[in-house]
Enzyme design. Structure first.
Site, PDB file in Angstrom:
ATOM      1  N   ASP A  12       0.842  -1.198   0.000  1.00 30.18           N
ATOM      2  CA  ASP A  12       0.000   0.000   0.000  1.00 30.18           C
ATOM      3  C   ASP A  12       0.878   1.250   0.000  1.00 30.18           C
ATOM      4  OD1 ASP A  12      -2.349  -1.510  -0.006  1.00 30.18           O
ATOM      5  OD2 ASP A  12      -2.304  -1.711   2.169  1.00 30.18           O
ATOM      6  N   LYS A  26       0.048  -7.821  -2.848  1.00 25.20           N
ATOM      7  CA  LYS A  26      -1.259  -7.227  -3.087  1.00 25.20           C
ATOM      8  C   LYS A  26      -1.076  -5.796  -3.580  1.00 25.20           C
ATOM      9  CE  LYS A  26      -4.019  -5.423   0.154  1.00 25.20           C
ATOM     10  NZ  LYS A  26      -4.492  -4.094  -0.361  1.00 25.20           N
ATOM     11  N   LYS A  60     -11.647  -4.192  -5.570  1.00 27.94           N
ATOM     12  CA  LYS A  60     -12.980  -4.248  -4.958  1.00 27.94           C
ATOM     13  C   LYS A  60     -14.068  -3.647  -5.860  1.00 27.94           C
ATOM     14  CE  LYS A  60     -11.194  -3.938  -0.197  1.00 27.94           C
ATOM     15  NZ  LYS A  60      -9.793  -3.518  -0.454  1.00 27.94           N
ATOM     16  N   ASP A  72     -20.353  -2.312  -9.033  1.00 27.35           N
ATOM     17  CA  ASP A  72     -21.123  -1.472  -9.954  1.00 27.35           C
ATOM     18  C   ASP A  72     -22.200  -2.344 -10.578  1.00 27.35           C
ATOM     19  OD1 ASP A  72     -21.861   0.651 -11.808  1.00 27.35           O
ATOM     20  OD2 ASP A  72     -19.831   1.438 -11.546  1.00 27.35           O
ATOM     21  N   PRO A 102     -23.903  -4.908 -13.159  1.00 29.92           N
ATOM     22  CA  PRO A 102     -23.254  -6.084 -13.744  1.00 29.92           C
ATOM     23  C   PRO A 102     -22.512  -5.822 -15.047  1.00 29.92           C
ATOM     24  CG  PRO A 102     -25.367  -6.714 -12.834  1.00 29.92           C
ATOM     25  CD  PRO A 102     -25.293  -5.220 -12.716  1.00 29.92           C
ATOM     26  N   ASN A 103     -23.102  -5.088 -15.958  1.00 27.42           N
ATOM     27  CA  ASN A 103     -22.467  -4.881 -17.260  1.00 27.42           C
ATOM     28  C   ASN A 103     -21.164  -4.084 -17.142  1.00 27.42           C
ATOM     29  OD1 ASN A 103     -22.577  -5.222 -20.188  1.00 27.42           O
ATOM     30  ND2 ASN A 103     -22.879  -2.997 -20.265  1.00 27.42           N
ATOM     31  N   THR A 104     -21.159  -3.087 -16.272  1.00 27.81           N
ATOM     32  CA  THR A 104     -19.948  -2.292 -16.074  1.00 27.81           C
ATOM     33  C   THR A 104     -18.833  -3.133 -15.470  1.00 27.81           C
ATOM     34  OG1 THR A 104     -21.209  -0.254 -15.820  1.00 27.81           O
ATOM     35  CG2 THR A 104     -18.998  -0.272 -14.889  1.00 27.81           C
ATOM     36  N   THR A 131     -12.682  -5.556   7.278  1.00 24.57           N
ATOM     37  CA  THR A 131     -12.218  -5.841   8.632  1.00 24.57           C
ATOM     38  C   THR A 131     -12.213  -4.603   9.519  1.00 24.57           C
ATOM     39  OG1 THR A 131      -9.928  -5.643   7.862  1.00 24.57           O
ATOM     40  CG2 THR A 131     -10.841  -7.858   8.028  1.00 24.57           C
ATOM     41  N   GLN A 185      -7.782  -1.662  12.395  1.00 32.65           N
ATOM     42  CA  GLN A 185      -8.519  -2.907  12.235  1.00 32.65           C
ATOM     43  C   GLN A 185      -9.306  -3.221  13.493  1.00 32.65           C
ATOM     44  OE1 GLN A 185      -8.560  -4.341   9.386  1.00 32.65           O
ATOM     45  NE2 GLN A 185      -6.638  -4.041   8.338  1.00 32.65           N
ATOM     46  N   GLY A 225       0.036  -6.059   5.839  1.00 31.24           N
ATOM     47  CA  GLY A 225       0.579  -4.799   5.338  1.00 31.24           C
ATOM     48  C   GLY A 225       1.597  -4.198   6.265  1.00 31.24           C
ATOM     49  N   ARG A 226       1.161  -3.268   7.099  1.00 32.50           N
ATOM     50  CA  ARG A 226       2.066  -2.491   7.930  1.00 32.50           C
ATOM     51  C   ARG A 226       2.977  -3.307   8.849  1.00 32.50           C
ATOM     52  NH1 ARG A 226      -2.773   1.501   9.493  1.00 32.50           N
ATOM     53  NH2 ARG A 226      -3.842  -0.429   8.928  1.00 32.50           N
TER      54      ARG A 226
END
Length: 232
Positions: A10, A32, A61, A64, A66-68, A119, A190, A210-211
């Protein structure tokens, strides 16, 4: 793919990302790439990290109509990532459309997983902000079951829920779990957390860290500690 530690890169730029990844002269960690880095650097950062030999979880993530989402996934499928994701709250129809868009002409595709509840969300905030009154465990299980019915490979969930997800959806339904901290580390923002060793015991397939790694004084040692606690 077996159990693995996914390192959340990140960072705000390619320069910061590669300064971090250059520390790893041995095993190339599973990485990630989230919204911050992807929006800063675009698809080029994904291709460069992949070219360096890393597996990639592209954490955008999508959520939107479905088509998009189908059209977006048809673009992302060409980046050769290993895992990507969307929000289960987008409905079964959206998840099915995403799978269709993500599948290449030869039938191959990255793994597709769904985010259940973040989370950083707890029961109080879910009820207050989202007007969802059901117990959070019940909500996560329902989202997981819907994702499995839609044909997805697994979900993102708290490690606290991984075992229950496997009981409900089967051992082959992947659980990718952020919210992992060392026992002697800071929890940060978190709410629902667990150590790597606990996540292993409860049945997480992948942990996202991550951190505790990226901000460590010795990131390689912190990564190796994670791997030892979770994978070995």
């Amino acid at each position: 793919m077996g159990k693995d530690v996914i390192v959340a890169c990140d960072f705000a730029s390619a320069e910061q990302t590669f300064a971090f990844l250059d520390k790893f002269t041995g095993k190339k960690p599973f990485v990630k790439i989230g919204m911050e880095l992807f929006y800063a650097e675009g698809p080029a950062i994904v291709k460069e990290i992949k070219a360096r030999g890393h597996k990639i979880f592209l954490d955008l993530k999508l959520h939107d109509i479905p088509n998009t989402v189908k059209k977006a996934m048809s673009v992302l499928r060409n980046l050769d990532v290993d895992i990507t994701n969307l929000h289960a709250a987008g409905t079964k129809a959206m998840m099915e459309a995403a799978l269709e868009g993500l599948t290449r002409e030869d039938g191959t595709r990255p793994l597709l997983i769904a985010v259940t509840q973040l989370t950083s969300t707890d029961q109080e905030s879910m009820e207050r902000d989202l007007l969802i009154r059901e117990p959070i465990d019940k909500v996560v299980m329902h989202y997981a079951q819907t994702a499995r019915t839609a044909g997805l490979d697994g979900i993102v969930c708290s490690p606290l829920e991984a075992g229950k997800v496997h009981d409900s959806c089967g051992k082959d339904f992947l659980t990718v779990t952020p919210g992992v901290r060392f026992a002697d580390g800071e929890v940060g923002d978190q709410k629902r957390v667990m150590t790597p060793a606990q996540a292993k015991k409860i049945g997480s397939d992948y942990i996202v860290v991550g951190r505790p790694i990226t901000a460590a004084a010795d990131p390689v040692a912190a990564y190796e500690r994670c791997v030892a606690e979770f994978c070995d």
